[in-house]
Design an enzyme around this catalytic site. Sequence first.
Site, PDB file in Angstrom:
ATOM      1  N   LYS A 112      10.983   8.365 -10.606  1.00  0.00           N
ATOM      2  CA  LYS A 112      10.695   8.327 -12.046  1.00  0.00           C
ATOM      3  C   LYS A 112      11.215   9.596 -12.718  1.00  0.00           C
ATOM      4  O   LYS A 112      11.878   9.520 -13.755  1.00  0.00           O
ATOM      5  CB  LYS A 112       9.178   8.177 -12.263  1.00  0.00           C
ATOM      6  CG  LYS A 112       8.829   7.811 -13.667  1.00  0.00           C
ATOM      7  CD  LYS A 112       7.582   6.944 -13.726  1.00  0.00           C
ATOM      8  CE  LYS A 112       7.337   6.459 -15.145  1.00  0.00           C
ATOM      9  NZ  LYS A 112       6.264   5.500 -15.230  1.00  0.00           N
ATOM     10  N   LYS A 192      16.946  -4.319  -6.281  1.00  0.00           N
ATOM     11  CA  LYS A 192      15.619  -4.702  -5.799  1.00  0.00           C
ATOM     12  C   LYS A 192      14.875  -5.489  -6.885  1.00  0.00           C
ATOM     13  O   LYS A 192      14.858  -5.070  -8.047  1.00  0.00           O
ATOM     14  CB  LYS A 192      14.826  -3.422  -5.464  1.00  0.00           C
ATOM     15  CG  LYS A 192      13.374  -3.687  -5.140  1.00  0.00           C
ATOM     16  CD  LYS A 192      12.527  -2.429  -5.193  1.00  0.00           C
ATOM     17  CE  LYS A 192      11.058  -2.806  -5.293  1.00  0.00           C
ATOM     18  NZ  LYS A 192      10.156  -1.699  -5.560  1.00  0.00           N
ATOM     19  N   LYS A 195       9.322  -5.721 -11.269  1.00  0.00           N
ATOM     20  CA  LYS A 195       8.841  -5.972 -12.631  1.00  0.00           C
ATOM     21  C   LYS A 195       9.486  -4.998 -13.602  1.00  0.00           C
ATOM     22  O   LYS A 195       9.841  -5.343 -14.714  1.00  0.00           O
ATOM     23  CB  LYS A 195       7.314  -5.813 -12.685  1.00  0.00           C
ATOM     24  CG  LYS A 195       6.573  -6.955 -12.016  1.00  0.00           C
ATOM     25  CD  LYS A 195       5.076  -6.681 -11.813  1.00  0.00           C
ATOM     26  CE  LYS A 195       4.769  -6.264 -10.408  1.00  0.00           C
ATOM     27  NZ  LYS A 195       3.360  -6.328 -10.014  1.00  0.00           N
TER      28      LYS A 195
HETATM   29  P1  TYM Z   1       3.517  -3.534  -6.117  1.00  0.00           P
HETATM   30  O1  TYM Z   1       2.579  -4.075  -7.128  1.00  0.00           O
HETATM   31  O2  TYM Z   1       4.739  -2.828  -6.592  1.00  0.00           O
HETATM   32  O3  TYM Z   1       4.015  -4.693  -5.153  1.00  0.00           O
HETATM   33  C1  TYM Z   1       3.099  -5.505  -4.462  1.00  0.00           C
HETATM   34  C2  TYM Z   1       3.644  -5.873  -3.092  1.00  0.00           C
HETATM   35  O4  TYM Z   1       4.896  -6.562  -3.223  1.00  0.00           O
HETATM   36  C3  TYM Z   1       5.891  -5.916  -2.435  1.00  0.00           C
HETATM   37  N1  TYM Z   1       7.182  -6.013  -3.136  1.00  0.00           N
HETATM   38  C4  TYM Z   1       8.322  -6.444  -2.571  1.00  0.00           C
HETATM   39  N2  TYM Z   1       8.592  -6.868  -1.323  1.00  0.00           N
HETATM   40  C5  TYM Z   1       9.857  -7.273  -1.064  1.00  0.00           C
HETATM   41  N3  TYM Z   1      10.852  -7.253  -1.977  1.00  0.00           N
HETATM   42  C6  TYM Z   1      10.632  -6.837  -3.252  1.00  0.00           C
HETATM   43  N4  TYM Z   1      11.617  -6.832  -4.143  1.00  0.00           N
HETATM   44  C7  TYM Z   1       9.319  -6.393  -3.588  1.00  0.00           C
HETATM   45  N5  TYM Z   1       8.744  -5.918  -4.726  1.00  0.00           N
HETATM   46  C8  TYM Z   1       7.439  -5.684  -4.428  1.00  0.00           C
HETATM   47  C9  TYM Z   1       5.435  -4.470  -2.322  1.00  0.00           C
HETATM   48  O5  TYM Z   1       5.994  -3.831  -1.200  1.00  0.00           O
HETATM   49  C10 TYM Z   1       3.932  -4.624  -2.230  1.00  0.00           C
HETATM   50  O6  TYM Z   1       3.522  -4.852  -0.903  1.00  0.00           O
HETATM   51  N6  TYM Z   1       1.402   0.672  -4.490  1.00  0.00           N
HETATM   52  C11 TYM Z   1       1.319  -0.765  -4.384  1.00  0.00           C
HETATM   53  C12 TYM Z   1      -0.045  -1.339  -4.744  1.00  0.00           C
HETATM   54  C13 TYM Z   1      -1.163  -0.763  -3.947  1.00  0.00           C
HETATM   55  C14 TYM Z   1      -1.446  -1.020  -2.578  1.00  0.00           C
HETATM   56  C15 TYM Z   1      -2.633  -0.278  -2.278  1.00  0.00           C
HETATM   57  C16 TYM Z   1      -0.813  -1.775  -1.590  1.00  0.00           C
HETATM   58  C17 TYM Z   1      -2.145   0.058  -4.425  1.00  0.00           C
HETATM   59  N7  TYM Z   1      -3.040   0.365  -3.409  1.00  0.00           N
HETATM   60  C18 TYM Z   1      -3.199  -0.304  -0.995  1.00  0.00           C
HETATM   61  C19 TYM Z   1      -1.370  -1.789  -0.318  1.00  0.00           C
HETATM   62  C20 TYM Z   1      -2.549  -1.055  -0.014  1.00  0.00           C
HETATM   63  C21 TYM Z   1       2.338  -1.353  -5.348  1.00  0.00           C
HETATM   64  O7  TYM Z   1       2.721  -0.747  -6.314  1.00  0.00           O
HETATM   65  O8  TYM Z   1       2.733  -2.617  -5.073  1.00  0.00           O
END
Ligand code: TYM
Length: 331
Positions: A112, A192, A195
């Site tokens: 970022k 990738k 959102k």
């Molecule tokens: P977030 O909301 O960005 O994404 C949620 C999950 O989707 C996976 N993901 C992907 N996998 C494959 N290809 C993609 N293009 C792709 N985009 C997203 C992410 O790897 C994720 O597993 N920090 C986390 C949320 C979080 C969390 C946690 C996860 C907060 N606390 C505790 C696990 C355990 C996040 O931003 O995910």
Amino acid sequence: MPRILSGVQPTGQLHLGNYCGAIRQFLDLQAEGHQVFVFVASYHALTSLHDAVALRASIRQVVVDYLAFGLDPARTAIYLQQDVPEVTELAWLLGCVCPFPWMEKMTTYKDKTAKGLEANIGLFTYPILQAADILAVQSDIVPVGRDQVQHIEITRDLAQRFNREFNAEVFRLPGLRLAPHAELLPGIDGEKMSKSYGNTIDPFAPEKELKTRIMSIKTDSKGVDVAKDPDNCTVYRIFRALAGPGDPRTVELASRYRDPSRQPGGKGFGYGHAKLALLELVLDHFAAARKRRAELLADPGQVESVLKAGAQSARSLAQATVAAARQATGL
Ligand code: TYM
């Protein structure tokens, strides 16, 4: 039986990347009979989303989508992060053993700031809050997409450091689980799927919208008679991730890329054909989920009771963990 925890940020509509990287794993682990905790990472979303109406709507949407995809509240605890406020206390306790440079090297923050965007303190300490989510319920395995690996590693480091610093076995060290053949799913522009890049495919979009989206996936300009390399094509990579590499439909699609004259009718095989095959796959794969989602949207009451029960089971574990952590520190 290992305990599983994971979550998704409510910052917009869930997409195929979330499904292939994470949500499908939740469903598999649920089916294997594990104790699964899946939450909505609403505090995390606040590091970037400052619009109460949008956040509230997005939180609800994630819960509805979890249920539509097939998470079953009778087997999986589904809850909102803000309903387990113990995680914020735990984040403070972990923050007090976290060396400053550990956070400086985290990619969420580095990416970022590298783009010249302003990072708030919440974003800087985001991985500590994520560690607290995981450690609060003493999760053994965290199923995530590849972009979260660094966060799980830092969770282990923080847990170990806390245990060592206070000479107490407060936290279990969690492991991570990636989807088989996990690559980060590309979006319609080949980057990738994310959102924040506006390049996502929403499996719940109305059929017409879904078609427009899939037809707009960027490809090169090779004509229908020219052999193509499937592995370098975003359409094929999304197809393979969703259907699975060994699926006969994936194998068939790859062979048509390589030998376009095999297309029935002998008229060649172009990216337009591949995109229609992907549209058909998405509609087929999510047919039941799309139907369930329409039913859930018609009966919003269901969501509240699910969240209440889910928060109760996560909270009782989190309270015990925080009590042990307080005790260890001398509070
Ligand atoms: P977030 O909301 O960005 O994404 C949620 C999950 O989707 C996976 N993901 C992907 N996998 C494959 N290809 C993609 N293009 C792709 N985009 C997203 C992410 O790897 C994720 O597993 N920090 C986390 C949320 C979080 C969390 C946690 C996860 C907060 N606390 C505790 C696990 C355990 C996040 O931003 O995910």
